[in-house]
Enzyme design. Sequence first.
Site, PDB file in Angstrom:
ATOM      1  N   ARG A   3     -27.661 -18.321  11.039  1.00 35.72           N
ATOM      2  CA  ARG A   3     -26.410 -18.432  12.082  1.00 35.72           C
ATOM      3  C   ARG A   3     -25.293 -18.009  11.052  1.00 35.72           C
ATOM      4  O   ARG A   3     -25.094 -18.214   9.643  1.00 35.72           O
ATOM      5  CB  ARG A   3     -26.279 -20.021  12.362  1.00 35.72           C
ATOM      6  CG  ARG A   3     -25.009 -20.157  13.100  1.00 35.72           C
ATOM      7  CD  ARG A   3     -24.865 -21.391  13.795  1.00 35.72           C
ATOM      8  NE  ARG A   3     -24.688 -22.712  12.931  1.00 35.72           N
ATOM      9  CZ  ARG A   3     -24.636 -23.968  13.425  1.00 35.72           C
ATOM     10  NH1 ARG A   3     -24.873 -24.150  14.544  1.00 35.72           N
ATOM     11  NH2 ARG A   3     -24.647 -24.823  12.350  1.00 35.72           N
ATOM     12  N   LYS A  59     -26.544 -26.328  20.976  1.00 36.17           N
ATOM     13  CA  LYS A  59     -25.585 -27.250  21.777  1.00 36.17           C
ATOM     14  C   LYS A  59     -24.365 -26.510  21.924  1.00 36.17           C
ATOM     15  O   LYS A  59     -23.808 -26.191  22.970  1.00 36.17           O
ATOM     16  CB  LYS A  59     -25.310 -28.639  21.169  1.00 36.17           C
ATOM     17  CG  LYS A  59     -26.541 -29.423  20.846  1.00 36.17           C
ATOM     18  CD  LYS A  59     -26.081 -30.983  20.405  1.00 36.17           C
ATOM     19  CE  LYS A  59     -25.507 -30.964  19.017  1.00 36.17           C
ATOM     20  NZ  LYS A  59     -26.273 -30.602  17.598  1.00 36.17           N
ATOM     21  N   ARG A  73     -28.600 -32.457   6.441  1.00 37.97           N
ATOM     22  CA  ARG A  73     -28.167 -32.723   7.927  1.00 37.97           C
ATOM     23  C   ARG A  73     -29.250 -33.072   8.663  1.00 37.97           C
ATOM     24  O   ARG A  73     -29.095 -33.951   9.509  1.00 37.97           O
ATOM     25  CB  ARG A  73     -27.427 -31.381   8.292  1.00 37.97           C
ATOM     26  CG  ARG A  73     -26.062 -31.162   7.750  1.00 37.97           C
ATOM     27  CD  ARG A  73     -25.593 -29.958   7.930  1.00 37.97           C
ATOM     28  NE  ARG A  73     -25.360 -29.657   9.495  1.00 37.97           N
ATOM     29  CZ  ARG A  73     -25.387 -28.465  10.061  1.00 37.97           C
ATOM     30  NH1 ARG A  73     -25.519 -27.294   9.311  1.00 37.97           N
ATOM     31  NH2 ARG A  73     -24.896 -28.189  11.127  1.00 37.97           N
ATOM     32  N   ARG A 123     -21.865 -20.841   7.418  1.00 38.88           N
ATOM     33  CA  ARG A 123     -20.964 -22.171   7.263  1.00 38.88           C
ATOM     34  C   ARG A 123     -21.263 -22.665   5.859  1.00 38.88           C
ATOM     35  O   ARG A 123     -22.727 -22.504   5.608  1.00 38.88           O
ATOM     36  CB  ARG A 123     -21.220 -22.984   8.357  1.00 38.88           C
ATOM     37  CG  ARG A 123     -20.470 -22.732   9.531  1.00 38.88           C
ATOM     38  CD  ARG A 123     -20.751 -23.466  10.664  1.00 38.88           C
ATOM     39  NE  ARG A 123     -21.147 -25.137  10.535  1.00 38.88           N
ATOM     40  CZ  ARG A 123     -21.456 -25.875  11.756  1.00 38.88           C
ATOM     41  NH1 ARG A 123     -21.656 -25.301  12.877  1.00 38.88           N
ATOM     42  NH2 ARG A 123     -21.841 -26.900  11.289  1.00 38.88           N
ATOM     43  N   ARG A 125     -22.818 -39.419  17.335  1.00 37.07           N
ATOM     44  CA  ARG A 125     -23.991 -39.200  16.229  1.00 37.07           C
ATOM     45  C   ARG A 125     -24.632 -40.539  15.561  1.00 37.07           C
ATOM     46  O   ARG A 125     -25.470 -40.291  14.777  1.00 37.07           O
ATOM     47  CB  ARG A 125     -23.032 -38.391  15.263  1.00 37.07           C
ATOM     48  CG  ARG A 125     -23.718 -36.830  15.279  1.00 37.07           C
ATOM     49  CD  ARG A 125     -22.889 -36.273  13.843  1.00 37.07           C
ATOM     50  NE  ARG A 125     -23.565 -34.870  13.556  1.00 37.07           N
ATOM     51  CZ  ARG A 125     -22.860 -33.801  14.162  1.00 37.07           C
ATOM     52  NH1 ARG A 125     -22.100 -33.932  14.944  1.00 37.07           N
ATOM     53  NH2 ARG A 125     -23.620 -32.591  13.487  1.00 37.07           N
TER      54      ARG A 125
HETATM   55  P1  AMP Z   1     -21.375 -29.771  14.017  1.00 38.74           P
HETATM   56  O1  AMP Z   1     -20.377 -28.626  14.073  1.00 38.74           O
HETATM   57  O2  AMP Z   1     -21.777 -30.578  15.042  1.00 38.74           O
HETATM   58  O3  AMP Z   1     -22.839 -29.231  13.070  1.00 38.74           O
HETATM   59  O4  AMP Z   1     -20.710 -30.711  12.859  1.00 38.74           O
HETATM   60  C1  AMP Z   1     -20.521 -30.099  11.514  1.00 38.74           C
HETATM   61  C2  AMP Z   1     -20.111 -31.401  10.406  1.00 38.74           C
HETATM   62  O5  AMP Z   1     -19.070 -32.123  11.060  1.00 38.74           O
HETATM   63  C3  AMP Z   1     -21.462 -32.447  10.484  1.00 38.74           C
HETATM   64  O6  AMP Z   1     -22.454 -32.192   9.646  1.00 38.74           O
HETATM   65  C4  AMP Z   1     -20.589 -33.787  10.001  1.00 38.74           C
HETATM   66  O7  AMP Z   1     -20.234 -33.609   8.673  1.00 38.74           O
HETATM   67  C5  AMP Z   1     -19.329 -33.366  10.856  1.00 38.74           C
HETATM   68  N1  AMP Z   1     -19.238 -34.139  12.213  1.00 38.74           N
HETATM   69  C6  AMP Z   1     -19.294 -33.691  13.295  1.00 38.74           C
HETATM   70  N2  AMP Z   1     -19.442 -34.554  14.332  1.00 38.74           N
HETATM   71  C7  AMP Z   1     -19.352 -35.919  13.757  1.00 38.74           C
HETATM   72  C8  AMP Z   1     -19.740 -36.896  14.021  1.00 38.74           C
HETATM   73  N3  AMP Z   1     -19.612 -37.672  15.598  1.00 38.74           N
HETATM   74  N4  AMP Z   1     -19.777 -38.161  13.104  1.00 38.74           N
HETATM   75  C9  AMP Z   1     -19.829 -37.921  11.798  1.00 38.74           C
HETATM   76  N5  AMP Z   1     -19.545 -36.552  11.381  1.00 38.74           N
HETATM   77  C10 AMP Z   1     -19.275 -35.699  12.418  1.00 38.74           C
END
Ligand code: AMP
Length: 211
Positions: free
Chosen positions: A126, A13, A166, A155, A87
């Site tokens: 990654r 994404k 996740r 990360r 989410r």
């Molecule tokens: P991402 O970079 O989108 O994979 O997000 C990394 C982490 O940020 C996720 O595993 C959650 O811990 C947190 N996070 C990001 N977006 C959300 C969301 N919309 N709701 C809750 N937690 C989020």
Amino acid sequence: MRIVLFGPPGVGKGSQASMLVEKRGVTHISTGILLRRAIREETDLGLKAKEYVESGHLVPGALVRELANGALDGAGYDQFVLDGYPRTIEQANWLMSDLAAAGTSLSAVISLVVSDNVIVDRLSKRRINIRTGENYHLDFKPVPAGVPLEDVVQRKDDRPEAILHRLSVYRSETFPVVAFFRDRGLLHEISGEGSFSDVCDRILQVADAGS
Ligand code: AMP
């Protein structure tokens, strides 16, 4: 275009959103990037979110709603691509009502679909540049020459235990959002497999049609 790029972690994404920024000049709104920045800068919100993000748990919804709305406001509620928000069904309802309150709505939700083994491979290989936020993949997008290696890390939530968590959070909390958007006639499911530029072409076809 006012779109949500949807799909499991590691589906691409973020990279595809960057492509939309480059090709169509939209604003990329990633709650993950905003959260990691807040954590790095040790803001109040960042301190509250840190544990959740690093262990792969969802951050309390009110915090991400605040971040997403601040960014949507900054974009004038137009020409944006949301990545990682919403989410949950609760967040999806918030987004619909927050956009309606601003006098607008989504033009499309693009859901990227890939098989589980592709996801685990993409996430475990990654790496991220902690200064620029750019993502690399050990096989397909190696770190370019000249980038200081100390800036490139894995990360914490891309380590195996957090990846599994996740993916299970994705299945239980996030996947139901697909049906939410399908019921509202906004969902476009496209394959996220194949080359980056093939996926990019499929996304542009949908995104341009609705803009
Ligand atoms: P991402 O970079 O989108 O994979 O997000 C990394 C982490 O940020 C996720 O595993 C959650 O811990 C947190 N996070 C990001 N977006 C959300 C969301 N919309 N709701 C809750 N937690 C989020």
